[in-house]
Design a protein around this motif. Sequence first.
Motif, PDB file in Angstrom:
ATOM      1  N   PRO A 105      33.089  41.097  31.453  1.00 18.19           N
ATOM      2  CA  PRO A 105      34.257  41.781  32.029  1.00 18.19           C
ATOM      3  C   PRO A 105      33.944  43.178  32.575  1.00 18.19           C
ATOM      4  CG  PRO A 105      34.460  41.607  29.639  1.00 18.19           C
ATOM      5  CD  PRO A 105      33.274  40.817  30.027  1.00 18.19           C
ATOM      6  N   TYR A 108      32.337  42.805  35.896  1.00 14.29           N
ATOM      7  CA  TYR A 108      33.357  42.388  36.870  1.00 14.29           C
ATOM      8  C   TYR A 108      34.187  43.593  37.310  1.00 14.29           C
ATOM      9  CZ  TYR A 108      37.301  40.017  38.990  1.00 14.29           C
ATOM     10  OH  TYR A 108      38.274  39.630  39.869  1.00 14.29           O
ATOM     11  N   LYS A 109      34.540  44.400  36.317  1.00 11.28           N
ATOM     12  CA  LYS A 109      35.343  45.596  36.594  1.00 11.28           C
ATOM     13  C   LYS A 109      34.566  46.585  37.480  1.00 11.28           C
ATOM     14  CE  LYS A 109      38.928  48.309  35.385  1.00 11.28           C
ATOM     15  NZ  LYS A 109      40.224  48.053  35.947  1.00 11.28           N
ATOM     16  N   GLY A 112      32.835  43.762  40.572  1.00 14.76           N
ATOM     17  CA  GLY A 112      33.395  42.448  40.910  1.00 14.76           C
ATOM     18  C   GLY A 112      33.937  42.400  42.319  1.00 14.76           C
ATOM     19  N   SER A 113      34.821  43.339  42.645  1.00 11.89           N
ATOM     20  CA  SER A 113      35.458  43.297  43.965  1.00 11.89           C
ATOM     21  C   SER A 113      34.428  43.549  45.070  1.00 11.89           C
ATOM     22  CB  SER A 113      36.566  44.346  44.034  1.00 11.89           C
ATOM     23  OG  SER A 113      36.016  45.613  43.757  1.00 11.89           O
TER      24      SER A 113
END
Lengths: 120, 233
Positions: A105, A108-109, A112-113
């Motif tokens: 996570p 991703y944080k 991710g984007s």
Amino acid sequence: MYRGGVGQFSYLLHRVTGVGILLFLLVHIADTALICLGPGYYNRIMALYAHPVFKLSEVALFAAVLFHALNGIRVFLVDFWERGTVYHKKLFYLEAIVFFVVMVPVAYKMVGSFVLGSLF
Amino acid sequence: MKIKLQIKRFNPEKDRAPWWGKYEVDVEPNDRLLDALHEVKWRQDGTLAFRRSCAHGVCGSDAMKINGRNRLACKELVRNLSRTIVVEPLMGFRVLKDLIVDMEPFFKKYRQIHPYLVNEDPEEPGRERLQTPAERSRFEDTTKCILCAACTTACPSFWTNPDYVGPASIVQAHRFIFDSRDRAGAERLHILNESEGVWRCRTVFNCAEACPRGIDVPKAIAEVKRALVFKKI
């Protein structure tokens, strides 16, 4: 090369991540010190960190710190918990699970984007 | 069965660098690696040098690196090893010739930790220094060490810092520190608390896997560390 087991593998990773973190700290001290020369220099070097290579490097840095910290707890338990030497392998596997549970996570944080955006 | 041996050879008087000697020997599956080495030395190449004495896993003379791990050649059956067996000298020591290494630095460290019972208390005439089975079991495991150096030379901390006292000496110190009859535990702990002492152990566990006597070396080391931190034997 010696064919060691889990202990040798974690020892090697602990060393590599430790040296990596130390190198980062040296670079970090140098870039922060640029403020002494004026905001122009400092802002220019900070702008560099927006580059994709540095964004991915930040994930690697977080991974190194996380592994080093978790393995440090494991080494402490092996030394000072009476049953530590019996469960040292299980402690390493537990450490690996915690590492991935936290790492996925967070990665991703962090990127991710940025990564998904460049793929699609 | 036929097996191949790949042995790291080095004669400092003749060779500029180590080289690999390759031999093919005919052995029985239940033969030990030591038998295969004898086959090479006695029938193929008499210049091969290695140590061995009792040949039954008691004296610890023939510790060497076998397929990447420290083992006693006299305890390894060839049927449990690969068809090509790679044999090297122990790591971290100066090679005297082929598989023979200079173990003097190892024994020097062993002597440093006073590996003998110290007790100046007067003995009662006709009476031994007794201890209970529980007191004896406290150091039972570490009495089994045969000083083969398999643990010490499997330790990365020792490879990078030859001054590190090493697992074998800590095991030997443990054997006396936790002996209820001994009176020099504090002195040994002081020695192991030095910069090249027990804190150089990075809990790699290669020592536990390498010990041919099955001694739980990391447990002994951890007990010494705890004795130092908690000031309690």
